[in-house]
Design an enzyme around this catalytic site. Structure first.
Site, PDB file in Angstrom:
ATOM      1  N   GLU A 143       0.812  -1.212   0.000  1.00  0.00           N
ATOM      2  CA  GLU A 143       0.000   0.000   0.000  1.00  0.00           C
ATOM      3  C   GLU A 143       0.848   1.265   0.000  1.00  0.00           C
ATOM      4  O   GLU A 143       1.987   1.277   0.464  1.00  0.00           O
ATOM      5  CB  GLU A 143      -0.933   0.023   1.211  1.00  0.00           C
ATOM      6  CG  GLU A 143      -0.253   0.148   2.554  1.00  0.00           C
ATOM      7  CD  GLU A 143      -1.240   0.250   3.707  1.00  0.00           C
ATOM      8  OE1 GLU A 143      -2.183   1.073   3.615  1.00  0.00           O
ATOM      9  OE2 GLU A 143      -1.076  -0.494   4.684  1.00  0.00           O
ATOM     10  N   GLU A 240     -10.835   0.867   8.432  1.00  0.00           N
ATOM     11  CA  GLU A 240      -9.593   1.064   9.173  1.00  0.00           C
ATOM     12  C   GLU A 240      -9.509   2.539   9.577  1.00  0.00           C
ATOM     13  O   GLU A 240      -8.662   3.286   9.105  1.00  0.00           O
ATOM     14  CB  GLU A 240      -8.366   0.665   8.341  1.00  0.00           C
ATOM     15  CG  GLU A 240      -7.120   0.492   9.207  1.00  0.00           C
ATOM     16  CD  GLU A 240      -5.829   0.425   8.409  1.00  0.00           C
ATOM     17  OE1 GLU A 240      -4.935  -0.341   8.805  1.00  0.00           O
ATOM     18  OE2 GLU A 240      -5.710   1.133   7.405  1.00  0.00           O
TER      19      GLU A 240
END
Length: 260
Positions: A143, A240
């Protein structure tokens, strides 16, 4: 299609980690993710998942001191052996927990003169991880993290993720696309997802700029979730964020969007 997971490292933190599994199930989730599960024995996690009939979708390869301001593991040339050992630890957990995806955090380079060397090491390590987890049928993702929260992060834009994918060209390597981080960088996340969802193995979200739950910032979640729900994306969408109050009070979005 929308399939939501809840990240137990950021949500339900009012409880010890071992009690967050039950809380997630009680609030309607069928799947969870954990940033770093290694504080609990793998068999305990397996039992907690089975007790609640939960799937563990994602967790990360260990990143050393990244969250404490260090460079992490995946891009540091002197830490190649340590990274491979961390992949071995993750493999041991993955064999029992059977996640859909494993995430590798690229990490920082704190010496700009060595950036090229770090980028080369990162690509080599991502290829190594992608091959290792392919043997278990598990996708490897990596990511981009915004450079405001983590200055010096090796991969901080969508384009840098695309560039890495093109360079490595491993069929088991995908992007983890984090809406918060890319929104924080000022990117057109909606346009990017419309064009590149085939290269995305996992999506995470929080509102921006505060990283709270949907409705606390500027992200258009109606549009975002509609893009995902009407696409061919078959992966999971992970909550998240950092709840602005207790976790239960932050879950209004789930009641709204879980039926899409």
């Amino acid at each position: 299609m929308l399939r939501f997971t809840v990240n137990l490292s950021l949500l339900f933190t009012e409880l010890p980690l071992s009690e967050r599994f039950q809380a997630a199930k009680q609030h309607g989730f069928d799947a969870v993710e954990i940033q770093f599960p290694y504080s609990l024995p793998v068999e305990q996690i397996r039992d907690l998942l089975d007790q609640q009939d939960l799937q563990l979708v994602l967790f990360n390869v260990d990143a050393d001191t990244l969250l404490q301001g260090g460079e992490g593991l995946a891009a540091v040339p002197e830490k190649r052996d340590q990274f491979k050992a961390a992949v071995g630890q993750t493999l041991a957990y993955a064999e029992r927990l059977k996640p859909s995806v494993i995430n590798v955090l690229p990490g920082r380079c704190l010496d700009p003169q060595r950036l090229g060397e770090y980028q080369t090491t990162l690509c080599e390590n991502l290829a190594y991880a992608a091959a290792a987890f392919a043997d278990l049928g598990i996708k490897t993702v990596f990511e981009a993290v915004n450079s405001y929260d983590m200055p010096g992060f090796i991969v901080d834009t969508s384009q840098k993720m695309l560039d890495a994918l093109k360079q490595i060209q491993h069929p088991n390597l995908f992007m983890q696309y984090d809406i918060y981080h890319m929104s924080r960088m000022g990117e057109d996340y909606a346009g990017f997802l419309r064009q590149h969802l085939d290269k995305v193995g996992h999506i995470q979200f929080a509102d921006c700029p505060g990283r709270g739950q949907p409705g606390t910032g500027d992200v258009d979640f109606d549009s975002l979730f509609d893009i995902i729900a009407t696409s061919d994306y078959q992966g999971w969408v992970g909550a998240e964020y950092r709840p602005t109050a207790d976790t239960a009070a932050s879950l209004a979005w789930f009641k709204t969007y879980a039926v899409k």
